[in-house]
Design a protein around this motif. Structure first.
Motif, PDB file in Angstrom:
ATOM      1  N   LEU A  54       4.147 -11.032  -0.605  1.00  0.00           N
ATOM      2  CA  LEU A  54       5.390 -10.117  -1.235  1.00  0.00           C
ATOM      3  C   LEU A  54       4.507  -8.445  -1.423  1.00  0.00           C
ATOM      4  N   VAL A  55       5.772  -7.801  -0.738  1.00  0.00           N
ATOM      5  CA  VAL A  55       5.473  -6.300  -0.350  1.00  0.00           C
ATOM      6  C   VAL A  55       6.484  -5.657  -1.379  1.00  0.00           C
ATOM      7  N   SER A  56       6.080  -4.666  -2.097  1.00  0.00           N
ATOM      8  CA  SER A  56       6.712  -3.512  -2.795  1.00  0.00           C
ATOM      9  C   SER A  56       6.659  -2.350  -2.214  1.00  0.00           C
ATOM     10  N   LYS A  84      10.553 -11.980  -0.429  1.00  0.00           N
ATOM     11  CA  LYS A  84       9.370 -11.380  -0.507  1.00  0.00           C
ATOM     12  C   LYS A  84       9.361  -9.727  -0.261  1.00  0.00           C
ATOM     13  N   GLY A 140       4.769  -6.761  -5.927  1.00  0.00           N
ATOM     14  CA  GLY A 140       4.070  -6.964  -4.807  1.00  0.00           C
ATOM     15  C   GLY A 140       2.500  -6.791  -4.659  1.00  0.00           C
TER      16      GLY A 140
END
Length: 489
Positions: A54-56, A84, A140
């Motif tokens: 998971l990416v922010s 994600k 994330g």
């Protein structure tokens, strides 16, 4: 007095010479890296959805009238599983663009994109404060950051996130590209300087296992790395350099990707270039005061690491050295004429002048790497002379920044205005270049006449050893003075 001037001049030349030797070592590292085949790194398998983390993505913006929409649109086009990916628009804007940006975010929310709008009522901590507040809400495991003028390509996350399979890596940084490099001489010399940093310095430091820096944007942090290093802190103007050093002091590794380019817009007006240079150079000096003495006392770091970190954090302070050399150069010319018995001192000066040739070689490697088959020797010489002349012309502005940084004088984070200059439509850059008149402009203007006198002195004394130096100084200060006092573009 005469001998004191000569000794001071030689000492300043020695500092430049030592810095050039450090750059030569980075060049050696770069050439060695270029010849070796790097081992295959551990990578996430993006064919397995379970391995995709998971990416922010954080987009810190402030009064970005011209480029905010372009940025948000580009980020929403990134190729990554929607479940994600989270996007945070961290908007500290105080003008009408805030509501416009909110409407952009709401439009993409209606399309099913996980994007949020965070607007602070104050600018506490400036960019570092915005990133820290966003981090507290970020979902994330990894945090990608893009400033308002950056346009990553659609596959950017696929080229960067997989490297975090190695749990020791805290940051992945990519190389900046230039959307408007050919706009003017100002943008060309900025691109020339940035390419040197991103090609030779970042690769050289990374391959040599020295401390490198996250460049504030176009990179990804491991969230746990940020927190372990003490989170974002706004007590310097270069929060990116600060967190980079604190993270590496904690043992985190940085991965630099030379071949992943992230295009961005260069400042097109001199006031913007001046304020950006001021912030970067003052921030570097602040970081030297904050972090270097902690670093130098680390027993696990070797002296090579400490020497490279010393010149890395103090590279902005060389502007003060260059300014002092420039001012002393004319008295030195007359002392040389009056005291021929001190010839041995002038031979030492001539030897230390070899640093110029080291810089030419180092910048030449970078230029050839970036231009490839288009590389031209004469174009390179023109760019090199233009860059160094204009850099010397900026030395008053940057020396003030360095002195304030070392002395602990605090100042606001002044954003660099962006105008979406890659579009053909005309932008009123003048309306957004609000640099106030200052004593620096007068000093720079007076130095134009000072170096005219230096050129006159060469013919008067029939000594042309410093003539090229004075011609470059005349052009540099003349260019900066004209652009600052009379031109707004």
């Amino acid at each position: 007095m005469h001998l004191a001037i000569l000794i001071t001049y030689i000492f300043l030349l020695l500092i430049i010479f030592c810095y050039s030797l450090v750059q030569l070592n980075l060049l050696y590292n770069y050439v060695k890296w270029n010849k070796l085949k790097s081992a295959s790194p551990q990578l996430f398998n993006f064919e397995n959805l379970d391995e995709i983390p998971l990416v922010s993505i954080q987009l810190p913006i402030y009064n970005e009238k011209y480029v905010a929409k372009r940025l948000i649109q580009q980020i929403c086009k990134l190729e990554y599983p929607t479940e994600k990916l989270e996007i945070q628009v961290l908007d500290d804007s105080t003008d009408a663009s805030a509501e416009v940006n909110r409407s952009y975010v709401e439009a993409f929310q209606q399309k099913g994109i996980d994007i949020s709008y965070i607007h602070r009522e104050n600018r506490n901590g400036f960019k570092a404060g915005a990133l820290k507040e966003g981090l507290a809400a970020a979902k994330g495991e990894f945090i990608a950051i893009f400033d308002a003028d950056f346009l990553p390509k659609k596959d950017w996350l696929h080229k960067t996130i997989p490297y975090f399979k190695d749990e020791k890596i805290g940051v992945v940084q990519t190389r900046w590209g230039h959307l408007n490099k050919e706009h003017s001489l100002i943008t060309k010399v900025q691109a020339f300087a940035l390419d040197f940093h991103f090609v030779l310095e970042q690769v050289g430091r990374s391959f040599g296992n020295h401390f490198i820096n996250f460049n504030g944007t176009a990179g990804v942090w491991r969230k746990s790395c940020i927190l372990d290093a003490g989170n974002w802190q706004g007590d310097t103007l270069t929060e990116d350099l600060d967190l980079s050093y604190r993270a590496q002091l904690k043992g985190w590794k940085f991965k630099y990707l030379l071949d992943v380019e992230t295009p961005a817009e260069l400042p097109i007006v001199i006031s913007a270039a001046r304020s950006q240079q001021f912030r970067w150079n003052k921030g570097a000096a602040e970081n030297f005061q904050k972090n270097y003495f902690t670093l130098v006392n680390q027993p696990h770091l070797n002296w090579s690491n400490k020497i490279h970190a010393f010149f890395h954090l103090l590279n902005s302070s060389l502007f003060a050295v260059v300014l002092a050399l420039a001012i002393l150069s004319i008295p030195v010319l007359y002392i040389k004429d009056q005291f021929p018995e001190w010839d041995w001192l002038f031979y030492i000066m001539a030897f230390l002048g070899l640093s110029t040739f080291i810089f030419i070689i180092a910048y030449g490697f970078t230029y050839r790497k970036m231009e490839g088959k288009k590389a031209s020797f004469w174009k390179f010489i023109g760019l090199f002379l233009s860059f160094f002349s204009i850099a010397m012309g900026m030395s008053v502005n940057n020396t003030k920044a360095v002195l304030e940084g070392h002395l602990g004088k605090k100042s606001s984070f002044v954003r660099t205005p962006k105008f979406n200059s890659v579009q053909k439509k005309k932008i009123n850059a003048k309306a957004f270049s609000k640099a106030s008149f200052s004593w620096e402009y007068i000093l720079e203007f007076l130095l134009v006449f000072y170096f005219i006198f230096g050129i006159y002195s060469a013919f008067k004394l029939n000594d042309f050893g410093l003539l090229p130096f004075h011609l470059m100084l005349l052009f540099g200060f003349g260019f900066i003075s004209y652009k600052s006092l009379f031109s707004k573009s």
